[in-house]
Design an enzyme around this catalytic site. Structure first.
Site, PDB file in Angstrom:
ATOM      1  N   ARG A  89       3.916 -12.153  -6.055  1.00  0.00           N
ATOM      2  CA  ARG A  89       5.263 -11.775  -6.458  1.00  0.00           C
ATOM      3  C   ARG A  89       6.095 -13.027  -6.724  1.00  0.00           C
ATOM      4  O   ARG A  89       5.877 -14.066  -6.115  1.00  0.00           O
ATOM      5  CB  ARG A  89       5.933 -10.941  -5.358  1.00  0.00           C
ATOM      6  CG  ARG A  89       5.451  -9.493  -5.304  1.00  0.00           C
ATOM      7  CD  ARG A  89       6.177  -8.683  -4.245  1.00  0.00           C
ATOM      8  NE  ARG A  89       5.838  -9.113  -2.907  1.00  0.00           N
ATOM      9  CZ  ARG A  89       6.566  -9.921  -2.163  1.00  0.00           C
ATOM     10  NH1 ARG A  89       7.737 -10.351  -2.589  1.00  0.00           N
ATOM     11  NH2 ARG A  89       6.157 -10.284  -0.978  1.00  0.00           N
ATOM     12  N   TYR A 238       0.505  -9.120 -12.085  1.00  0.00           N
ATOM     13  CA  TYR A 238       0.198  -9.057 -10.651  1.00  0.00           C
ATOM     14  C   TYR A 238       0.854  -7.823 -10.008  1.00  0.00           C
ATOM     15  O   TYR A 238       2.027  -7.530 -10.260  1.00  0.00           O
ATOM     16  CB  TYR A 238       0.649 -10.338  -9.930  1.00  0.00           C
ATOM     17  CG  TYR A 238       0.594 -10.128  -8.432  1.00  0.00           C
ATOM     18  CD1 TYR A 238      -0.638 -10.105  -7.777  1.00  0.00           C
ATOM     19  CD2 TYR A 238       1.737  -9.841  -7.701  1.00  0.00           C
ATOM     20  CE1 TYR A 238      -0.707  -9.821  -6.424  1.00  0.00           C
ATOM     21  CE2 TYR A 238       1.675  -9.557  -6.343  1.00  0.00           C
ATOM     22  CZ  TYR A 238       0.450  -9.557  -5.715  1.00  0.00           C
ATOM     23  OH  TYR A 238       0.374  -9.252  -4.370  1.00  0.00           O
ATOM     24  N   LYS A 247       6.899  -1.862  -4.954  1.00  0.00           N
ATOM     25  CA  LYS A 247       8.059  -2.566  -4.415  1.00  0.00           C
ATOM     26  C   LYS A 247       9.331  -2.264  -5.217  1.00  0.00           C
ATOM     27  O   LYS A 247      10.405  -2.080  -4.656  1.00  0.00           O
ATOM     28  CB  LYS A 247       7.790  -4.079  -4.346  1.00  0.00           C
ATOM     29  CG  LYS A 247       6.621  -4.439  -3.409  1.00  0.00           C
ATOM     30  CD  LYS A 247       6.896  -3.990  -1.996  1.00  0.00           C
ATOM     31  CE  LYS A 247       5.680  -3.786  -1.117  1.00  0.00           C
ATOM     32  NZ  LYS A 247       5.040  -4.944  -0.551  1.00  0.00           N
ATOM     33  N   HIS A 267       9.813  -1.154   4.380  1.00  0.00           N
ATOM     34  CA  HIS A 267       8.531  -1.866   4.239  1.00  0.00           C
ATOM     35  C   HIS A 267       7.747  -1.673   5.539  1.00  0.00           C
ATOM     36  O   HIS A 267       7.622  -2.597   6.339  1.00  0.00           O
ATOM     37  CB  HIS A 267       8.830  -3.350   3.986  1.00  0.00           C
ATOM     38  CG  HIS A 267       7.650  -4.157   3.538  1.00  0.00           C
ATOM     39  ND1 HIS A 267       7.579  -5.524   3.731  1.00  0.00           N
ATOM     40  CD2 HIS A 267       6.516  -3.824   2.885  1.00  0.00           C
ATOM     41  CE1 HIS A 267       6.440  -5.982   3.222  1.00  0.00           C
ATOM     42  NE2 HIS A 267       5.785  -4.969   2.707  1.00  0.00           N
ATOM     43  N   SER A 288       5.256  -9.353   4.470  1.00  0.00           N
ATOM     44  CA  SER A 288       4.039  -9.364   3.666  1.00  0.00           C
ATOM     45  C   SER A 288       2.960 -10.238   4.308  1.00  0.00           C
ATOM     46  O   SER A 288       3.243 -11.345   4.770  1.00  0.00           O
ATOM     47  CB  SER A 288       4.362  -9.889   2.272  1.00  0.00           C
ATOM     48  OG  SER A 288       5.380  -9.094   1.697  1.00  0.00           O
ATOM     49  N   CYS A 290       1.370  -9.902   7.120  1.00  0.00           N
ATOM     50  CA  CYS A 290       1.549 -10.128   8.553  1.00  0.00           C
ATOM     51  C   CYS A 290       0.927  -9.034   9.416  1.00  0.00           C
ATOM     52  O   CYS A 290       1.231  -8.928  10.603  1.00  0.00           O
ATOM     53  CB  CYS A 290       3.025 -10.285   8.884  1.00  0.00           C
ATOM     54  SG  CYS A 290       3.696 -11.844   8.293  1.00  0.00           S
ATOM     55  N   ASP A 313       2.076   0.385   3.969  1.00  0.00           N
ATOM     56  CA  ASP A 313       3.036  -0.566   3.380  1.00  0.00           C
ATOM     57  C   ASP A 313       4.462  -0.029   3.266  1.00  0.00           C
ATOM     58  O   ASP A 313       5.401  -0.797   3.418  1.00  0.00           O
ATOM     59  CB  ASP A 313       2.540  -0.993   1.997  1.00  0.00           C
ATOM     60  CG  ASP A 313       3.193  -2.271   1.484  1.00  0.00           C
ATOM     61  OD1 ASP A 313       3.245  -3.254   2.246  1.00  0.00           O
ATOM     62  OD2 ASP A 313       3.666  -2.288   0.342  1.00  0.00           O
ATOM     63  N   ARG A 407      -6.477  -9.293  -3.418  1.00  0.00           N
ATOM     64  CA  ARG A 407      -6.217  -7.957  -2.881  1.00  0.00           C
ATOM     65  C   ARG A 407      -7.280  -6.953  -3.311  1.00  0.00           C
ATOM     66  O   ARG A 407      -7.961  -7.145  -4.316  1.00  0.00           O
ATOM     67  CB  ARG A 407      -4.852  -7.466  -3.377  1.00  0.00           C
ATOM     68  CG  ARG A 407      -3.702  -8.401  -2.960  1.00  0.00           C
ATOM     69  CD  ARG A 407      -2.547  -7.683  -2.375  1.00  0.00           C
ATOM     70  NE  ARG A 407      -1.609  -8.601  -1.732  1.00  0.00           N
ATOM     71  CZ  ARG A 407      -0.850  -8.280  -0.692  1.00  0.00           C
ATOM     72  NH1 ARG A 407      -0.925  -7.078  -0.168  1.00  0.00           N
ATOM     73  NH2 ARG A 407      -0.026  -9.163  -0.155  1.00  0.00           N
TER      74      ARG A 407
HETATM   75  P1  GTP Z   1       1.307  -6.774   2.681  1.00  0.00           P
HETATM   76  O1  GTP Z   1       0.284  -5.878   2.049  1.00  0.00           O
HETATM   77  O2  GTP Z   1       1.443  -8.089   2.004  1.00  0.00           O
HETATM   78  O3  GTP Z   1       2.648  -6.120   2.860  1.00  0.00           O
HETATM   79  O4  GTP Z   1       0.758  -7.231   4.118  1.00  0.00           O
HETATM   80  P2  GTP Z   1       0.256  -6.548   5.461  1.00  0.00           P
HETATM   81  O5  GTP Z   1       1.363  -6.633   6.451  1.00  0.00           O
HETATM   82  O6  GTP Z   1      -0.366  -5.225   5.218  1.00  0.00           O
HETATM   83  O7  GTP Z   1      -0.840  -7.596   5.930  1.00  0.00           O
HETATM   84  P3  GTP Z   1      -2.343  -7.433   6.451  1.00  0.00           P
HETATM   85  O8  GTP Z   1      -2.515  -6.344   7.473  1.00  0.00           O
HETATM   86  O9  GTP Z   1      -3.227  -7.333   5.286  1.00  0.00           O
HETATM   87  O10 GTP Z   1      -2.544  -8.823   7.204  1.00  0.00           O
HETATM   88  C1  GTP Z   1      -2.794  -9.988   6.578  1.00  0.00           C
HETATM   89  C2  GTP Z   1      -3.307 -11.079   7.478  1.00  0.00           C
HETATM   90  O11 GTP Z   1      -2.904 -10.959   8.833  1.00  0.00           O
HETATM   91  C3  GTP Z   1      -4.819 -11.147   7.482  1.00  0.00           C
HETATM   92  O12 GTP Z   1      -5.194 -12.472   7.262  1.00  0.00           O
HETATM   93  C4  GTP Z   1      -5.195 -10.693   8.857  1.00  0.00           C
HETATM   94  O13 GTP Z   1      -6.393 -11.275   9.279  1.00  0.00           O
HETATM   95  C5  GTP Z   1      -4.006 -11.140   9.714  1.00  0.00           C
HETATM   96  N1  GTP Z   1      -3.843 -10.287  10.915  1.00  0.00           N
HETATM   97  C6  GTP Z   1      -3.618  -8.957  10.929  1.00  0.00           C
HETATM   98  N2  GTP Z   1      -3.545  -8.478  12.197  1.00  0.00           N
HETATM   99  C7  GTP Z   1      -3.716  -9.556  13.018  1.00  0.00           C
HETATM  100  C8  GTP Z   1      -3.721  -9.718  14.429  1.00  0.00           C
HETATM  101  O14 GTP Z   1      -3.561  -8.781  15.220  1.00  0.00           O
HETATM  102  N3  GTP Z   1      -3.912 -10.980  14.899  1.00  0.00           N
HETATM  103  C9  GTP Z   1      -4.087 -12.043  14.070  1.00  0.00           C
HETATM  104  N4  GTP Z   1      -4.259 -13.238  14.600  1.00  0.00           N
HETATM  105  N5  GTP Z   1      -4.094 -11.927  12.730  1.00  0.00           N
HETATM  106  C10 GTP Z   1      -3.900 -10.699  12.199  1.00  0.00           C
HETATM  107  C1  SPV Z   2       3.624  -7.411  -0.317  1.00  0.00           C
HETATM  108  O1  SPV Z   2       3.680  -8.529  -0.835  1.00  0.00           O
HETATM  109  O2  SPV Z   2       4.380  -7.083   0.629  1.00  0.00           O
HETATM  110  C2  SPV Z   2       2.623  -6.428  -0.776  1.00  0.00           C
HETATM  111  C3  SPV Z   2       1.843  -6.725  -1.962  1.00  0.00           C
HETATM  112  O3  SPV Z   2       2.496  -5.379  -0.169  1.00  0.00           O
HETATM  113  S1  SPV Z   2       2.737  -6.477  -3.449  1.00  0.00           S
HETATM  114  O4  SPV Z   2       2.619  -5.065  -3.830  1.00  0.00           O
HETATM  115  O5  SPV Z   2       2.110  -7.309  -4.442  1.00  0.00           O
HETATM  116  O6  SPV Z   2       4.116  -6.813  -3.266  1.00  0.00           O
HETATM  117 MN    MN Z   3       3.966  -5.145   1.449  1.00  0.00          MN
END
Ligand code: GTP
Ligand code: SPV
Ligand code: MN
Length: 623
Positions: A89, A238, A247, A267, A288, A290, A313, A407
């Site tokens: 983004r 993207y 979003k 979110h 994002s 996290c 999400d 992704r």
């Molecule tokens: P968006 O789709 O961008 O909104 O992100 P999201 O919040 O869905 O993120 P996602 O769950 O895909 O997490 C991304 C990163 O966080 C990855 O690299 C995971 O390995 C890491 N992660 C997730 N949960 C944990 C956790 O409990 N501990 C640690 N250390 N890392 C974590």
């Molecule tokens: C984020 O960045 O929080 C996402 C991926 O969930 S995107 O849809 O590309 O914004």
């Molecule tokens: Mn997101």
């Protein structure tokens, strides 16, 4: 190429409709499409019906164009490689357009640059749109995608019409939203819809550098006009910039609709958790990349627990007539971060993503599969790896194999733990809300808000390490209130007031918690194992929901009483480090938060939040 069984004699503004039936479009939709045909001047029109046959034709076309390659190791899976300049983004090029600037962003203190969104005037917007979109679809097809955010026909759902010149966007929107006939079937001339215009664009000099992924990074612009429910996105393919239901609609335009109608567009993931036969639903806002996808699909390590996934999400939430907060996931798929996903970290995601999935910017293996950082134990030693840029890669390479923001785009219904109520039209009842972020220092594993105002303050104070999901460089700690900073559709001060006002809507407010899986020890390693072990934290939350006396008061909120966090079977957890409250850290933290509020939100900050800030500041003095 035989695209459809529809006759080819329909025209719209003199342009042939090569697929789909014009008659399914309502008068209002047709008028919108005609208006944008005149602007964009496409060669042909394709009205999406959402059928399997349409989808396989589009995938074939994308393969022919070199945009995607098949991944024969799996079933109907594809890999797209973007232009390397178009991988995330672009927050700096994302604007909300309103007459009054103060409707969009708080007025920062003099001399301070605002960081709570970007504003543009409608006149300026019109100028920028005309400069970019005039004739931008020449020699291209304009796809018309009718889509529903939320189950088709649900009273909580909303409809959009996206126009795009990208077949990749159509194929992805088909996974992420409900598209086509199912949606046009329920539309009539009274049906409101969000207008979504998208073009991947063409650079000013007319030279498309990478014809398999056309884009125009220099002039990329993502605009939102809440007054008319309009989104205009130019220059990027993207996901977050081009799949406009996500979003742009579900959060930015969505939050402005939610403000008007008295609900919340957030979110947040939504999960169901069952303990001893009793089920509760929890929503959680993390910035994002996290951990939302991971928590939403968690495999609990504690016996007797079951987690089921409603969404990963976005949550649309409102209080029903009984004062119960209810949430729907407006999406139909997961657009999840690939790196870090493995059978060790997220086995449920691994069971979801190897059919009917479009991967973007991951690495490829010589046996027709995918690879990314974290998959080291999932591949054969003898396969060769090609990185996301198409170059040979091996374990000694200095650059990552997959882009850190690569992704998967995969249908939600394939998730083996998708919740039975995930498409329930009235939404699931929410008992708790979590906030969280990446805080390597200072912030304990969990603490609970003392009351609703404190909860709103907690969300407002959220900070987290920057990630690869947007253009930010390095691992600086950024303010990311409510994990919504890039997604607010209106003035953050007004958003805070909207959240505070929820107190008037019910006597049954959810309990609110702040979690941090990412605290590190002096050795630089995570203090908490995370992933499936996070169920121990959820277990403590459930006890709190049952009003168990298992929390101690501290200046920053309620933390688990000694031995109330179930650590059975887990060794080597340094609880004192995980929960240490350092007075010096918290003094700096509250000062940073106060400075942020004063500089960035100023007179738009609700007095209740200023009071919470002062209260916490005083309590920290006694720490
Ligand atoms: P968006 O789709 O961008 O909104 O992100 P999201 O919040 O869905 O993120 P996602 O769950 O895909 O997490 C991304 C990163 O966080 C990855 O690299 C995971 O390995 C890491 N992660 C997730 N949960 C944990 C956790 O409990 N501990 C640690 N250390 N890392 C974590
Ligand atoms: C984020 O960045 O929080 C996402 C991926 O969930 S995107 O849809 O590309 O914004
Ligand atoms: Mn997101």
């Amino acid at each position: 190429l035989k695209l459809s069984n529809y006759p080819v004699f329909h025209h719209l503004r003199g342009i042939s409709v090569i697929h789909g039936d014009l008659n399914v479009l309502t008068e209002k939709v047709r008028a919108y499409v005609e208006d944008k045909i005149d602007l964009c001047q496409p060669d042909t029109i394709h009205i999406c019906d959402g059928t399997d046959r349409e989808n396989s034709n589009l995938l074939n076309l994308l393969q022919k164009q070199g945009t995607i390659v098949p991944l024969p190791k799996y079933q109907n899976c594809w890999l797209a490689r973007t232009n390397p300049a178009d991988t995330a983004r672009v927050e700096s090029k994302t604007f909300i357009c309103t007459e009054k600037k103060s409707d969009t962003i708080p007025t920062p203190e003099e001399g301070v640059k605002g960081s709570l969104g970007n504003w543009m005037s409608p006149e300026h917007m019109d100028k920028e749109v005309i400069a970019r979109f005039t004739g931008c679809m020449k020699k291209r097809t304009m796809y018309v995608i009718p889509f529903s955010m939320g189950p088709v026909g649900s009273p909580l759902s909303k409809i959009g019409i996206q126009l795009t010149d990208s077949a990749y966007v159509v194929a992805s929107m088909r996974i992420m939203t409900r598209i086509g006939q199912a949606v046009t079937n329920i539309m009539d001339d009274t049906t409101e819809f969000v207008k979504c215009l998208h073009s991947v664009g063409t650079p000013l000099n007319g030279v498309v550098e990478n014809p398999s992924w056309p884009c125009d990074p220099e002039r990329t612009l993502i605009l939102h006009k809440p007054q008319t429910n309009e989104i205009v996105s130019y220059g990027s393919g993207y996901g977050g910039n081009s799949l406009l239901g996500k979003k742009c609609f579900a959060l930015r335009i969505g939050s402005t609709i939610a403000k008007r109608e008295g609900w919340l567009a957030e979110h947040m993931l939504i999960l169901g958790i069952t303990k001893n036969g009793k089920k509760r639903y929890i929503a959680a806002a993390f910035p994002s990349a996290c951990g939302k996808t991971n928590l939403a699909m968690m495999t609990p390590t504690l016996p007797g627990y079951k987690v089921e996934c409603v969404g990963d999400d976005i949550a649309w939430m409102r209080f029903d007539e009984n004062g119960q907060l209810r949430a729907i996931n407006p999406e139909n798929g997961f657009f999840g971060v690939a790196p870090g996903t493995s059978n060790a970290s997220n086995p449920i995601a691994m069971k979801t993503i190897f059919k009917n999935t479009i991967f973007t910017n991951v690495a490829q293996t010589s046996d027709g599969g995918v690879y990314w950082e974290g998959m080291e134990n999932e591949i054969n030693d003898n396969v060769e790896i090609t990185d996301w840029l198409g170059k040979p890669w091996n374990k000694n390479s200095k650059t990552p194999a997959a882009h850190p923001n690569s992704r998967f785009c995969t249908p939600a219904k394939q998730c083996p733990i998708i919740d039975p109520l995930w498409e329930s039209p009235e939404g699931v009842p929410i008992s708790a809300i979590l906030f969280g972020g990446r805080r390597p220092v200072g912030v304990p594993l969990i603490h609970e808000a003392k009351n609703w105002r404190h909860a709103v303050f907690m969300g407002a104070s959220l900070r987290s390490e920057a990630t690869a999901a947007a253009e930010h460089k390095g691992k600086i700690i950024m303010h990311d209130p409510f994990a919504m900073r890039p997604f607010f559709g209106y003035n953050f001060g007004h958003y805070l007031q909207h959240w505070l006002n929820m107190e008037k809507r019910t006597t049954n407010l959810p309990k609110v918690f702040l979690v941090n899986w990412f605290r590190k020890g002096s050795d630089g390693k995570f203090l908490w194992p995370g992933f499936g072990e996070n169920c121990r934290v959820l277990d403590w939350i459930l006890k709190r929901l049952d009003n168990e006396d298992c929390a101690d008061n501290t200046p920053i909120g309620l933390i688990p009483k000694k031995d109330s966090l179930n650590l059975e079977g887990l060794n080597g957890i340094d609880m004192s480090e995980l929960f240490k409250l350092d007075a010096e850290f918290w003094e700096q933290e509250i000062n940073a938060i106060q400075k942020y509020f004063e500089e960035q939100v100023g007179k738009d900050l609700p007095p209740a939040i200023r009071e919470e800030c002062d209260k916490l500041k005083n309590e920290i003095k006694n720490m």
